[in-house]
Design a protein around this motif. Structure first.
Motif, PDB file in Angstrom:
ATOM      1  N   TRP A  26       0.839  -1.211   0.000  1.00 61.06           N
ATOM      2  CA  TRP A  26       0.000   0.000   0.000  1.00 61.06           C
ATOM      3  C   TRP A  26       0.866   1.249   0.000  1.00 61.06           C
ATOM      4  O   TRP A  26       0.590   2.211  -0.703  1.00 61.06           O
ATOM      5  N   ILE A  27       1.915   1.238   0.804  1.00 58.90           N
ATOM      6  CA  ILE A  27       2.782   2.416   0.901  1.00 58.90           C
ATOM      7  C   ILE A  27       3.424   2.693  -0.457  1.00 58.90           C
ATOM      8  O   ILE A  27       3.522   3.849  -0.879  1.00 58.90           O
ATOM      9  N   GLU A  28       3.825   1.652  -1.163  1.00 57.85           N
ATOM     10  CA  GLU A  28       4.405   1.837  -2.500  1.00 57.85           C
ATOM     11  C   GLU A  28       3.372   2.402  -3.476  1.00 57.85           C
ATOM     12  O   GLU A  28       3.687   3.258  -4.299  1.00 57.85           O
ATOM     13  N   VAL A  29       2.138   1.930  -3.400  1.00 61.15           N
ATOM     14  CA  VAL A  29       1.067   2.460  -4.258  1.00 61.15           C
ATOM     15  C   VAL A  29       0.815   3.929  -3.928  1.00 61.15           C
ATOM     16  O   VAL A  29       0.721   4.770  -4.823  1.00 61.15           O
ATOM     17  N   LEU A  30       0.721   4.248  -2.652  1.00 64.77           N
ATOM     18  CA  LEU A  30       0.483   5.631  -2.233  1.00 64.77           C
ATOM     19  C   LEU A  30       1.602   6.550  -2.702  1.00 64.77           C
ATOM     20  O   LEU A  30       1.365   7.693  -3.091  1.00 64.77           O
ATOM     21  N   ASN A  31       2.817   6.038  -2.686  1.00 67.13           N
ATOM     22  CA  ASN A  31       3.975   6.827  -3.084  1.00 67.13           C
ATOM     23  C   ASN A  31       3.937   7.209  -4.563  1.00 67.13           C
ATOM     24  O   ASN A  31       4.624   8.133  -4.978  1.00 67.13           O
ATOM     25  N   LEU A  32       3.105   6.535  -5.357  1.00 67.50           N
ATOM     26  CA  LEU A  32       2.978   6.871  -6.768  1.00 67.50           C
ATOM     27  C   LEU A  32       2.301   8.221  -6.977  1.00 67.50           C
ATOM     28  O   LEU A  32       2.633   8.946  -7.914  1.00 67.50           O
ATOM     29  N   PHE A  33       1.330   8.561  -6.124  1.00 70.09           N
ATOM     30  CA  PHE A  33       0.554   9.783  -6.366  1.00 70.09           C
ATOM     31  C   PHE A  33       0.435  10.707  -5.157  1.00 70.09           C
ATOM     32  O   PHE A  33      -0.174  11.773  -5.262  1.00 70.09           O
ATOM     33  N   LEU A  34       1.022  10.355  -4.026  1.00 63.51           N
ATOM     34  CA  LEU A  34       1.013  11.213  -2.840  1.00 63.51           C
ATOM     35  C   LEU A  34       2.438  11.605  -2.483  1.00 63.51           C
ATOM     36  O   LEU A  34       3.378  10.844  -2.725  1.00 63.51           O
ATOM     37  N   GLN A  52       2.809  15.888  -7.871  1.00 64.41           N
ATOM     38  CA  GLN A  52       2.840  14.438  -7.666  1.00 64.41           C
ATOM     39  C   GLN A  52       1.743  13.750  -8.464  1.00 64.41           C
ATOM     40  O   GLN A  52       1.971  12.711  -9.070  1.00 64.41           O
ATOM     41  N   VAL A  53       0.555  14.330  -8.483  1.00 63.96           N
ATOM     42  CA  VAL A  53      -0.549  13.742  -9.250  1.00 63.96           C
ATOM     43  C   VAL A  53      -0.221  13.779 -10.748  1.00 63.96           C
ATOM     44  O   VAL A  53      -0.379  12.774 -11.452  1.00 63.96           O
ATOM     45  N   GLN A  54       0.272  14.900 -11.234  1.00 64.88           N
ATOM     46  CA  GLN A  54       0.600  14.995 -12.656  1.00 64.88           C
ATOM     47  C   GLN A  54       1.764  14.076 -13.027  1.00 64.88           C
ATOM     48  O   GLN A  54       1.780  13.496 -14.112  1.00 64.88           O
ATOM     49  N   PHE A  55       2.717  13.907 -12.139  1.00 67.51           N
ATOM     50  CA  PHE A  55       3.818  12.979 -12.385  1.00 67.51           C
ATOM     51  C   PHE A  55       3.281  11.553 -12.515  1.00 67.51           C
ATOM     52  O   PHE A  55       3.691  10.803 -13.409  1.00 67.51           O
ATOM     53  N   ALA A  56       2.351  11.180 -11.637  1.00 65.77           N
ATOM     54  CA  ALA A  56       1.760   9.844 -11.684  1.00 65.77           C
ATOM     55  C   ALA A  56       0.985   9.626 -12.977  1.00 65.77           C
ATOM     56  O   ALA A  56       1.034   8.543 -13.569  1.00 65.77           O
ATOM     57  N   SER A  63      -4.700   7.360 -13.968  1.00 66.48           N
ATOM     58  CA  SER A  63      -5.686   8.382 -14.318  1.00 66.48           C
ATOM     59  C   SER A  63      -6.248   8.968 -13.029  1.00 66.48           C
ATOM     60  O   SER A  63      -6.152   8.356 -11.959  1.00 66.48           O
ATOM     61  N   ALA A  64      -6.839  10.127 -13.150  1.00 64.65           N
ATOM     62  CA  ALA A  64      -7.490  10.748 -11.989  1.00 64.65           C
ATOM     63  C   ALA A  64      -8.577   9.823 -11.450  1.00 64.65           C
ATOM     64  O   ALA A  64      -8.741   9.698 -10.233  1.00 64.65           O
ATOM     65  N   ASP A  65      -9.306   9.162 -12.346  1.00 63.35           N
ATOM     66  CA  ASP A  65     -10.364   8.225 -11.909  1.00 63.35           C
ATOM     67  C   ASP A  65      -9.791   7.100 -11.061  1.00 63.35           C
ATOM     68  O   ASP A  65     -10.400   6.694 -10.070  1.00 63.35           O
ATOM     69  N   HIS A  98      -8.995  15.724 -10.732  1.00 65.21           N
ATOM     70  CA  HIS A  98      -9.416  15.678 -12.133  1.00 65.21           C
ATOM     71  C   HIS A  98      -8.952  16.926 -12.900  1.00 65.21           C
ATOM     72  O   HIS A  98      -8.531  16.827 -14.057  1.00 65.21           O
ATOM     73  N   LEU A  99      -9.008  18.073 -12.259  1.00 63.88           N
ATOM     74  CA  LEU A  99      -8.540  19.304 -12.912  1.00 63.88           C
ATOM     75  C   LEU A  99      -7.039  19.246 -13.187  1.00 63.88           C
ATOM     76  O   LEU A  99      -6.580  19.678 -14.251  1.00 63.88           O
ATOM     77  N   TRP A 100      -6.273  18.717 -12.244  1.00 62.99           N
ATOM     78  CA  TRP A 100      -4.834  18.587 -12.453  1.00 62.99           C
ATOM     79  C   TRP A 100      -4.543  17.673 -13.637  1.00 62.99           C
ATOM     80  O   TRP A 100      -3.636  17.932 -14.417  1.00 62.99           O
TER      81      TRP A 100
END
Length: 119
Positions: A26-34, A52-56, A63-65, A98-100
């Motif tokens: 979970w921590i690795e998944v979270l690290n992708l976008f947080l 971070q979100v745009q990098f992911a 995707s944002a979804d 979603h806006l990002w």
């Protein structure tokens, strides 16, 4: 598909995210976008940032979804109990995610040719 038994998520309107988990996966998944601010034995304190979100989205193909689905599917039970208040606050955060993502789709630079002097 993530199982809620692996952890719970609390999303605040200030983009701070608290995740109760001890799962390294979970921590690795979270690290992708947080942006992780603090790792505790059974919790993660993080923040959602535009960068971070745009990098992911760009580099990991998220995707944002998908980000919103992961966070909302794993809401802490307290967030579900207070659905009207907390979900409305987190909906604002989810709209921003979603806006990002859409910012990345605004324009694409391409090589072009300028042709002139046609008769």
């Amino acid at each position: 598909d993530a199982s809620p038994s692996l952890g719970y998520v609390i999303v605040e309107s200030n983009f701070r995210v608290y995740v109760y988990t001890a799962s390294r996966a979970w921590i690795e998944v979270l690290n992708l976008f947080l942006r992780i601010l603090c790792l505790l034995p059974d919790a993660v304190v993080a923040t959602l940032t535009r960068e971070q979100v745009q990098f992911a989205v760009r580099h990991y193909g998220l995707s944002a979804d998908q980000i919103v689905a992961f966070l909302s599917r794993n809401f802490h039970p307290r967030m579900l109990e207070h659905a009207v208040d907390d979900r409305d606050k987190s909906r604002t955060v989810f709209d921003q995610i979603h806006l990002w993502e859409r910012e990345l789709e605004r324009y694409t630079a391409r090589e072009a040719y300028y042709l002139y002097d046609f008769e």
